[in-house]
Design a protein around this motif. Structure first.
Motif: not given
Length: 471
Positions: A135, A138, A142, A144, A149
Motif C-alpha cells: 500500500n 503504491n 499506483h 492498483d 500489487q
C-alpha cells in the motif's frame, strides 16, 4: 516424549549450572561474522517496528485517549517479556529461543509445539507486513490492479530473502541501516510534534460510549500487536556475539527504544490531528506532519519511511522463519532438510520454504475473499501467544523448582516479572478472540502428525519386541 534436556549433548542446550561469562562466551565477543550488540538490538527493533506503527494512532484513536493507558499497560507486559527472555537467554544461549526454553523445561513435545506455533506466526505475519508495505509503495506507483500489487509484493518478499541468503553479516548491517533510517522521521514526529500539540485535538477518554474497561481491553488488544518480535534476539542466539550477555541487553534495549518511540509519536499524532479526522486517516503520521508545517510533503516522506521500515522488518522476520526450524531440526524435532545451510551459514531451506509459504498467504489475500486474510491474521496473533506463554512458564518452572540458588528480594523480583509476563500472554489470547483461538488451536493440532512423522524417521516409533510371559 522425553523429559527436560538441559544437559543433553544432542540438544545443544546449556546446563543451568554453566557459569555466565565463561571463556568461550568471552571469546565470542570478537568473533567475526556474528551480530554485535548494536546489530542484535537493531534486529529486535527492526522486527518489532514494522509497517503497523504507521497506522497505529488512527486505529487507537477510535477508542479515545484510554488507548494511551492501554499502550502503557502493554508496554509493561512487553518489558516483562524482554526481561524474561534475557534471563532465559543468559542461562540457555541456544538458537531457537522460545523453542529451546520450552524444550529444556517441559520436554521435547512442548518444545516442538512451541517451534511449530512460532513458525506459523512468522510466515503468516510476513504476509501481513508485505500487504501493508504494498500500500505504501503504491503511494508512488499506483499499481492498483491485483496483478500489479502481487508483482510489488513478490519484490518485497524475495528481495529480503536474497539478503538473508547472502549471509548473517549482511543481515546485521541491513537491519542496523534500515532501523536508523525509519527511526529518524518517527522520532522527529514524536519529539518535534510535542511542540505543536493542542489539547482541543484530543478526543474523549472513552470514545466507544460503553464501559471504559471494555474500551481499555479492546484498545490493548490492538496495541498488543506492536510488540511482536521481542523474542527476535533469542532465536538467533548462536549468531550473536557473547549471547549470555547480549541477548538480554538487546531484548530490553529494543523494547525500551520502541516503547519510547511508540508513546511519544502516538501522543504527538493525537495532539496534532483533530479527533474528528484521525480515526478515518489512512496516513496519520503524514497528516501530523502536514498539520505541523503545512503543505503536502508529509505523505511522501512517511510513505518512504514505511517502505524502508517494511523491508527491514521483512528481512529480520525471514531470518526468524528459517532460524526456528533450523534449531528444532538440529534436535530432530523438524525435518532434517531445514538444517541445510549455505557456505555463508544461511539456512537456505528454511528461507526458501518460509518465503514460499508467505507468498502463498499473500496470493490468498489478493486472489481470495476480502475477509479471509483478516481472520488468518487474528489466528497468527493467537499462535504468537504460545511461545511467549511457555517461555514465561519455563522461567517460572526454573525459579520454583529449586534450580535457582538466589533467594530473597531478587528471587521475588524475578517471580513478579514472570507473573506479569504470563498475565500479558493471557491478555494477548483474549485479544485474539474466540474464533481465532479455535482455528489457531486446530492449526496447532496439525503439527502433531508432523511430530509423529519426524519421530518415526528417527526410528523412535515402531514395532517393539516383547518377551512372552507366563502365568
Amino acid at each position: 516424549m522425553g523429559g527436560p534436556v538441559g544437559d543433553s549433548p544432542r540438544s545443544g542446550l546449556t546446563s543451568d549450572r554453566s557459569p555466565p561469562g565463561d571463556g568461550a562466551a568471552a571469546g565470542q565477543d570478537s568473533e567475526p561474522g556474528k551480530l554485535s550488540l548494536a546489530q542484535a538490538t537493531a534486529l529486535v527493533v527492526g522486527n518489532i517496528v514494522g509497517t503497523g506503527v504507521f497506522l497505529l494512532p488512527a486505529s487507537l484513536s477510535a477508542y479515545g485517549t484510554v488507548s494511551l493507558l492501554a499502550m502503557v499497560l502493554v508496554t509493561v507486559g512487553a518489558v516483562a517479556l524482554a526481561v524474561v527472555f534475557g534471563r532465559l537467554g543468559a542461562r540457555i544461549p541456544s538458537a531457537g529461543g522460545p523453542y529451546a526454553y520450552a524444550r529444556d523445561a517441559f520436554g521435547e513435545f512442548t518444545g516442538f509445539w512451541t517451534a511449530w506455533s512460532f513458525w506459523l506466526t512468522a510466515w503468516i505475519g510476513n504476509a501481513a507486513i508485505v500487504v501493508v508495505w504494498v500500500n505504501y509503495v503504491n503511494y508512488f506507483l499506483h499499481w492498483d490492479s491485483a496483478g500489479g500489487q502481487i508483482a510489488i509484493a513478490l519484490v518485497g518478499l524475495w528481495l529480503p530473502a536474497l539478503i538473508n541468503l547472502s549471509g548473517v553479516r549482511n543481515i546485521g548491517t541491513f537491519a542496523l541501516v534500515t532501523t536508523v533510517l525509519k527511526f529518524i522521521p518517527l522520532v522527529f514526529v514524536g519529539v518535534v510534534g510535542l511542540f505543536f500539540v493542542q489539547s482541543a485535538n484530543f478526543g474523549p477518554f472513552n470514545a466507544t460510549g460503553g464501559n471504559w474497561a471494555a474500551a481499555l481491553s479492546t484498545a490493548g488488544a490492538l496495541a498488543l500487536f506492536i510488540y511482536s518480535g521481542v523474542e527476535s534476539g533469542t532465536i538467533v542466539a548462536e549468531k550473536v556475539r557473547d549471547p549470555r550477555r547480549n541477548i538480554g541487553r538487546a531484548s530490553v534495549y529494543g523494547v525500551l527504544i520502541c516503547a519510547a518511540m511508540y508513546l511519544l509519536s502516538t501522543v504527538a499524532v493525537f495532539g496534532t490531528v483533530p479527533y474528528e479526522r484521525l480515526p478515518h486517516s489512512t496516513a496519520p503520521f503524514a497528516d501530523a506532519i502536514n498539520n505541523m508545517f503545512g503543505g503536502g510533503v508529509g505523505g511522501g516522506i512517511m510513505a518512504a519511511c514505511a517502505i524502508v521500515s517494511g523491508v527491514g522488518a521483512l528481512s529480520g522476520w525471514i531470518m526468524l522463519v528459517a532460524e526456528m526450524p533450523l534449531a528444532a531440526a538440529r534436535d530432530g524435532m523438524f525435518p532434517k532438510a531445514f538444517t541445510r545451510e549455505t557456505r555463508r551459514g544461511a539456512p537456505w531451506i528454511g528461507i526458501v520454504v518460509g518465503t514460499a509459504l508467505t507468498t502463498a498467504a499473500m496470493l490468498y489475500n489478493y486472489l481470495g475473499t476480502d475477509t479471509g486474510f483478516d481472520a488468518i491474521l487474528l489466528i497468527a496473533t493467537f499462535t504468537t501467544v504460545i511461545p511467549y506463554f511457555f517461555s514465561a512458564c519455563a522461567q517460572l518452572y526454573w525459579l520454583v523448582t529449586g534450580a535457582r540458588r538466589i533467594q530473597g528480594a531478587r528471587l521475588g523480583r524475578d517471580l513478579a516479572v514472570c507473573a506479569v509476563a504470563i498475565l500479558f500472554a493471557f491478555w494477548m489470547t483474549y485479544g485474539a478472540g474466540k474464533d481465532a483461538i479455535f482455528i489457531g488451536f486446530l492449526m496447532l493440532l496439525v503439527g502433531v502428525p508432523v511430530y509423529i512423522w519426524v519421530k518415526s524417521r528417527r526410528g523412535e516409533y515402531g514395532p517393539r519386541e516383547t518377551t512372552p510371559t507366563t502365568d
